[in-house]
Design a protein around this motif. Structure first.
Motif, PDB file in Angstrom:
ATOM      1  N   GLN A 482      -4.285  -3.966  -5.095  1.00  0.00           N
ATOM      2  CA  GLN A 482      -5.162  -4.921  -4.417  1.00  0.00           C
ATOM      3  C   GLN A 482      -4.402  -5.676  -3.314  1.00  0.00           C
ATOM      4  OE1 GLN A 482      -7.153  -7.452  -7.209  1.00  0.00           O
ATOM      5  NE2 GLN A 482      -7.816  -5.764  -8.516  1.00  0.00           N
ATOM      6  N   ALA A 483      -3.144  -6.039  -3.597  1.00  0.00           N
ATOM      7  CA  ALA A 483      -2.342  -6.746  -2.592  1.00  0.00           C
ATOM      8  C   ALA A 483      -2.102  -5.863  -1.368  1.00  0.00           C
ATOM      9  CB  ALA A 483      -1.008  -7.181  -3.205  1.00  0.00           C
ATOM     10  N   MET A 484      -1.838  -4.567  -1.585  1.00  0.00           N
ATOM     11  CA  MET A 484      -1.612  -3.640  -0.479  1.00  0.00           C
ATOM     12  C   MET A 484      -2.872  -3.508   0.372  1.00  0.00           C
ATOM     13  SD  MET A 484       0.464  -1.648   1.122  1.00  0.00           S
ATOM     14  CE  MET A 484       1.800  -1.054   0.068  1.00  0.00           C
ATOM     15  N   ARG A 485      -4.039  -3.389  -0.294  1.00  0.00           N
ATOM     16  CA  ARG A 485      -5.298  -3.272   0.458  1.00  0.00           C
ATOM     17  C   ARG A 485      -5.507  -4.493   1.358  1.00  0.00           C
ATOM     18  NH1 ARG A 485      -9.830  -5.726  -0.412  1.00  0.00           N
ATOM     19  NH2 ARG A 485      -9.287  -6.319  -2.557  1.00  0.00           N
ATOM     20  N   LEU A 486      -5.290  -5.686   0.809  1.00  0.00           N
ATOM     21  CA  LEU A 486      -5.467  -6.908   1.592  1.00  0.00           C
ATOM     22  C   LEU A 486      -4.473  -6.967   2.748  1.00  0.00           C
ATOM     23  CD1 LEU A 486      -6.053  -9.505  -1.258  1.00  0.00           C
ATOM     24  CD2 LEU A 486      -7.637  -9.038   0.613  1.00  0.00           C
ATOM     25  N   ALA A 487      -3.207  -6.653   2.466  1.00  0.00           N
ATOM     26  CA  ALA A 487      -2.182  -6.725   3.507  1.00  0.00           C
ATOM     27  C   ALA A 487      -2.517  -5.798   4.668  1.00  0.00           C
ATOM     28  CB  ALA A 487      -0.816  -6.385   2.919  1.00  0.00           C
ATOM     29  N   GLN A 488      -2.971  -4.607   4.359  1.00  0.00           N
ATOM     30  CA  GLN A 488      -3.295  -3.655   5.424  1.00  0.00           C
ATOM     31  C   GLN A 488      -4.546  -4.080   6.189  1.00  0.00           C
ATOM     32  OE1 GLN A 488      -3.393  -0.006   3.147  1.00  0.00           O
ATOM     33  NE2 GLN A 488      -1.228   0.412   3.529  1.00  0.00           N
ATOM     34  N   GLU A 489      -5.543  -4.615   5.477  1.00  0.00           N
ATOM     35  CA  GLU A 489      -6.747  -5.102   6.163  1.00  0.00           C
ATOM     36  C   GLU A 489      -6.418  -6.264   7.096  1.00  0.00           C
ATOM     37  OE1 GLU A 489      -9.495  -6.128   3.138  1.00  0.00           O
ATOM     38  OE2 GLU A 489     -10.038  -4.043   2.636  1.00  0.00           O
TER      39      GLU A 489
END
Length: 610
Positions: A482-489
């Motif tokens: 979830q953290a990776m998804r947010l960081a990339q978005e």
């Protein structure tokens, strides 16, 4: 040989050649080279090459203003003229302008020497080199005599800038056929027959004509020309840098008690710093002084200045720290702590902990003195973060707790969540994983309520790290995903690097570690880069790749030591000891492990209840 020949001493010049030829033949068994032989032959033929006329005057000022009486005095024939006056009054500008007007009278050339506290011997050598004399005589008296001899045959105009006294000027004075303009802060009356030109502040109409101009670069150029600014080079983003001369700077500070004017300057600093901060790769813990005065430069100018935000912060680092100090001293608390807070993402990224500590301490005192509770909380939170990085866990916990309480009383949910994150980190580093997880989950709920996706990305990564260290791999994987998804978005490359580091530890994948290291190095974050090297080395050791692992650990240890991260240095030293032990290097392993134990003993006792 050339100096002797040009001063009419042909026989001595030829004897010099004979002496050096004899030495070369006797000691080295070689004849003089082609250049030396050519000079000898030209002296024999009396046709030594005439040197080019030196043209050393600084550039003229095409829009020079005023000083009509002084220019008229310098237009008349003179042997020596002394232009004196206080700093910044325009002595050098006048002298250069007048010298350019006199150039046609001196076709043999013009010499310019910046005296500025230098010794006559050094200045004479510089003048002789300009006249083609490569090897000046050994004593100042001989150099002075040779200069007079050369100038007697080639009448020139000399501009001697910023003289200290007559003793510095006398050895440089030529014969009667030349003219000399001297500038000095003091009136030099010991030079017989010198024309004295005393400059005072220009009349108001001349001063107004000289300044402020419709374009700022025009004004800056003029201030440089009249010595009210000094050009000192170019900064990392390619802009010219200036500084005020010491006397003028002190005078300005003494008279700089106009709070309105000072507030305007700080207002421009605040806007520009916040604009640069917003362009940094991570701003998760940024706090702003909502009521601090702001004066916005034109958008085009702001964008140009901060196109490279890291470069801009690097260039303005000292100036920003100085601005915080000036604001705090003047009692402009919101400007002081607003600037200090806006610097935090940069200071964090480049681990400038000394500046962080200094600016926040000054701004904290100003906030408390003015009763600014929000500013006090913001500075307490920042100082607690520095304490955390320096392994002072009790101090960090105290600062995070006090700032959290103040933010809670003020009703700022997001700011309170950043303090709770700090408490979570203290608990984690102190070995209290369950308490750490509770802090981070509480902060996550608050970031969600405040609709702060950057804070959410940070805290989900932190939760994943706690689960990973507890061996709860499924929970760790979900939080990190979830953290990776947010960081990339969000385009938060720094957060992506942090998540990649944990992903690499979770899956044992070297590709994650390398990607994290690439991100941190591209952002100039050496601190996180050191942790990436440490993690990557651990994986390399398990693969039996001991040589690259050792190199990575040595690099990370060097960074930890430079940045003062004692816990990072201790863990890396421990890993190096274990690596050398597994490689059979018993003595080396023992030394590293002993040193790691000593480093851990020096760390503060982790007694915090955070």
């Amino acid at each position: 040989m050339l100096a002797l020949q040009r001063s009419g001493r042909k026989a001595e010049a030829l004897r010099s050649y004979a002496t050096i030829r004899a030495q070369l033949v006797d000691e080295l068994g070689v004849e003089p080279g082609a250049d030396l032989r050519g000079m000898y032959e030209s002296i024999l033929a009396d046709d030594a090459p005439a040197p080019a006329a030196p043209r050393q005057l600084p550039p003229d000022l095409p829009d020079f203003t005023g000083r009509a009486d002084a220019l008229a005095a310098l237009a008349k024939p003179f042997q020596v003229a002394v232009v004196s006056g206080p700093p910044g009054v325009g002595k050098s500008a006048l002298a250069v302008h007048a010298a350019h007007a006199l150039r046609e009278r001196f076709p043999a050339g013009q010499l310019y020497l910046d005296l500025d506290g230098r010794e006559p011997a050094e200045l004479l050598a510089e003048a002789l080199r300009a006249l083609g004399v490569e090897a000046a005589p050994p004593t100042p008296r001989e150099r002075s005599a040779l200069l007079r001899s050369l100038l007697a045959e080639r009448p020139m105009l000399l501009l001697l800038d910023d003289a200290l006294d007559a003793g510095q000027v006398r050895p440089l004075l030529p014969g009667n056929a030349c003219s000399v303009i001297v500038t000095s802060r003091r009136r030099i009356t010991e030079l017989p027959g010198a024309v004295q030109i005393d400059l005072a502040e220009p009349p108001q109409d001349e001063a107004l004509s000289l300044l402020d101009r419709h374009r700022a670069d025009d004004v800056t150029d003029l201030l440089v020309d009249v010595n009210l600014l000094e050009l000192v080079g170019t900064d990392p983003v390619g802009q010219p840098r200036y500084r005020l001369p010491d006397l003028i700077r002190h005078h300005a500070l003494e008279r700089g008690h106009d709070r309105e004017a000072l507030s305007r300057v700080l207002a421009a600093w605040t806007v520009t710093t916040e604009h640069a901060m917003a362009r940094l790769p991570t701003t998760v813990f940024s706090l702003t002084a909502a009521r601090a005065p702001r004066w916005r430069l034109p958008d085009q100018t702001l964008d140009r200045l901060t196109a490279d935000p890291l470069g801009w912060f690097e260039a303005e680092h000292d100036s920003l720290a100085g601005a915080v100090a000036v604001a705090a001293e003047a009692g402009l608390a919101e400007s002081a702590w607003g600037l200090a807070a806006a610097m935090v993402p940069y200071l964090d990224l480049h681990c400038r902990l000394d500046t962080w500590q200094r600016t926040h301490t000054l701004a904290l005192a100003a906030a408390r003195a003015s009763g600014d509770t929000y500013g006090e909380a913001a500075m307490l939170r920042g100082l607690a973060q520095v304490a955390l990085y320096q392994d002072r866990y009790d101090e960090a916990a105290g600062g995070f707790t006090r700032s959290r309480r103040l933010f809670h009383e003020l009703g700022d949910v997001r700011a309170e969540a950043t303090s709770i994150c700090g408490l979570g980190a203290v608990s984690q580093f102190s070995g209290r994983q369950a308490r750490s997880l509770g802090h981070f989950r509480r902060a996550l709920a608050m970031f969600l309520a405040a609709d702060d996706p950057h804070g959410e990305a940070f805290v989900r990564q932190a939760i994943g790290r706690v689960h990973l260290r507890a061996g709860e791999l499924a929970q760790a994987s979900e939080s990190l995903r979830q953290a990776m998804r947010l960081a990339q978005e969000l385009g938060d490359s720094h957060r992506e690097g942090c998540v990649c580091l944990q992903m690499g530890n979770l899956h044992g994948a070297m590709s994650f570690h390398r990607h994290a290291l690439d991100i941190f190095e591209s952002l100039g974050d050496r601190h996180c880069g050191a942790y990436a090297l440490q993690s990557m080395a651990g994986l390399q050791v398990t693969r039996g790749e001991l040589a690259p692992a050792s190199a990575a650990l040595e690099r990370s240890l060097e960074i930890f030591q430079e940045l003062g991260d004692r816990s990072g240095a201790a863990s890396t030293t421990q890993l190096l000891g274990e690596l050398h032990r597994s490689a059979g290097r018993t003595v080396l392993a023992r030394d590293y492990l002993k040193h790691a134990s000593e480093l851990r003993r020096d760390l503060p006792v982790r007694t915090s209840g955070a």
